[in-house]
Design a protein around this motif. Structure first.
Motif, PDB file in Angstrom:
ATOM      1  N   PRO A  79       0.792  -1.232   0.000  1.00 42.65           N
ATOM      2  CA  PRO A  79       0.000   0.000   0.000  1.00 42.65           C
ATOM      3  C   PRO A  79       0.828   1.288   0.000  1.00 42.65           C
ATOM      4  O   PRO A  79       0.290   2.356  -0.241  1.00 42.65           O
ATOM      5  CB  PRO A  79      -0.816  -0.089   1.298  1.00 42.65           C
ATOM      6  CG  PRO A  79      -0.713  -1.490   1.761  1.00 42.65           C
ATOM      7  CD  PRO A  79       0.512  -2.090   1.146  1.00 42.65           C
ATOM      8  N   SER A  80       2.142   1.192   0.221  1.00 45.30           N
ATOM      9  CA  SER A  80       2.973   2.394   0.160  1.00 45.30           C
ATOM     10  C   SER A  80       3.372   2.724  -1.281  1.00 45.30           C
ATOM     11  O   SER A  80       3.888   3.810  -1.546  1.00 45.30           O
ATOM     12  CB  SER A  80       4.221   2.234   1.030  1.00 45.30           C
ATOM     13  OG  SER A  80       5.084   1.259   0.485  1.00 45.30           O
ATOM     14  N   ALA A  81       3.128   1.801  -2.210  1.00 44.16           N
ATOM     15  CA  ALA A  81       3.432   2.032  -3.629  1.00 44.16           C
ATOM     16  C   ALA A  81       2.193   2.644  -4.283  1.00 44.16           C
ATOM     17  O   ALA A  81       1.172   1.983  -4.469  1.00 44.16           O
ATOM     18  CB  ALA A  81       3.820   0.732  -4.318  1.00 44.16           C
ATOM     19  N   ILE A  82       2.299   3.938  -4.593  1.00 40.08           N
ATOM     20  CA  ILE A  82       1.152   4.711  -5.074  1.00 40.08           C
ATOM     21  C   ILE A  82       1.551   5.468  -6.328  1.00 40.08           C
ATOM     22  O   ILE A  82       2.662   5.993  -6.417  1.00 40.08           O
ATOM     23  CB  ILE A  82       0.709   5.721  -3.997  1.00 40.08           C
ATOM     24  CG1 ILE A  82       0.313   4.995  -2.729  1.00 40.08           C
ATOM     25  CG2 ILE A  82      -0.414   6.616  -4.487  1.00 40.08           C
ATOM     26  CD1 ILE A  82       0.302   5.868  -1.516  1.00 40.08           C
ATOM     27  N   ALA A  83       0.625   5.545  -7.276  1.00 36.80           N
ATOM     28  CA  ALA A  83       0.806   6.388  -8.458  1.00 36.80           C
ATOM     29  C   ALA A  83      -0.429   7.265  -8.583  1.00 36.80           C
ATOM     30  O   ALA A  83      -1.560   6.780  -8.450  1.00 36.80           O
ATOM     31  CB  ALA A  83       0.987   5.536  -9.708  1.00 36.80           C
ATOM     32  N   ILE A  84      -0.225   8.544  -8.830  1.00 37.70           N
ATOM     33  CA  ILE A  84      -1.364   9.426  -9.062  1.00 37.70           C
ATOM     34  C   ILE A  84      -1.819   9.243 -10.488  1.00 37.70           C
ATOM     35  O   ILE A  84      -1.027   9.272 -11.429  1.00 37.70           O
ATOM     36  CB  ILE A  84      -0.997  10.896  -8.778  1.00 37.70           C
ATOM     37  CG1 ILE A  84      -0.692  11.050  -7.296  1.00 37.70           C
ATOM     38  CG2 ILE A  84      -2.133  11.824  -9.215  1.00 37.70           C
ATOM     39  CD1 ILE A  84      -0.348  12.443  -6.851  1.00 37.70           C
ATOM     40  N   ASP A  85      -3.115   9.044 -10.643  1.00 34.39           N
ATOM     41  CA  ASP A  85      -3.729   8.876 -11.970  1.00 34.39           C
ATOM     42  C   ASP A  85      -4.255  10.241 -12.396  1.00 34.39           C
ATOM     43  O   ASP A  85      -5.398  10.604 -12.095  1.00 34.39           O
ATOM     44  CB  ASP A  85      -4.848   7.849 -11.893  1.00 34.39           C
ATOM     45  CG  ASP A  85      -5.430   7.520 -13.259  1.00 34.39           C
ATOM     46  OD1 ASP A  85      -5.086   8.205 -14.235  1.00 34.39           O
ATOM     47  OD2 ASP A  85      -6.240   6.581 -13.319  1.00 34.39           O
TER      48      ASP A  85
END
Length: 91
Positions: A79-85
């Motif tokens: 859950p710490s791996a995030i990409a803004i869409d």
């Protein structure tokens, strides 16, 4: 960058509320890099807070304000791996 693109394809969609931001003074492909304090909300999960260092496309700069929401994709295994869409801004 490749990991971000992979996440945008395979990650779980969610919403991030911008709680705060700091400019790093760095440009990535002429886009300002910022550190965002985010509250992530995924359907069926408890909301959580995290920080994300990311480049903001020039056209999206007005959206990056505390209180605004942006679409995100999250790695279900991390859950710490995030990409803004940036294609699904929430306003």
């Amino acid at each position: 960058m490749q990991a971000q693109n992979q996440l945008l394809t395979t990650g779980t969609p969610g919403t991030a509320t911008i709680k705060g931001l700091q400019e790093t003074g760095t440009l990535v492909n002429f886009n300002p890099q910022v550190v965002l304090d985010l509250e992530i909300t995924l359907e069926g999960k408890d909301a959580y807070t995290t920080q994300l260092t990311t480049a903001v496309p020039q056209m999206q700069i007005p959206l990056v304000q505390p209180g605004n929401k942006v679409g995100v994709r999250v790695d279900p295994a991390d859950p710490s791996a995030i990409a803004i869409d940036w294609t699904r801004p929430q306003g």
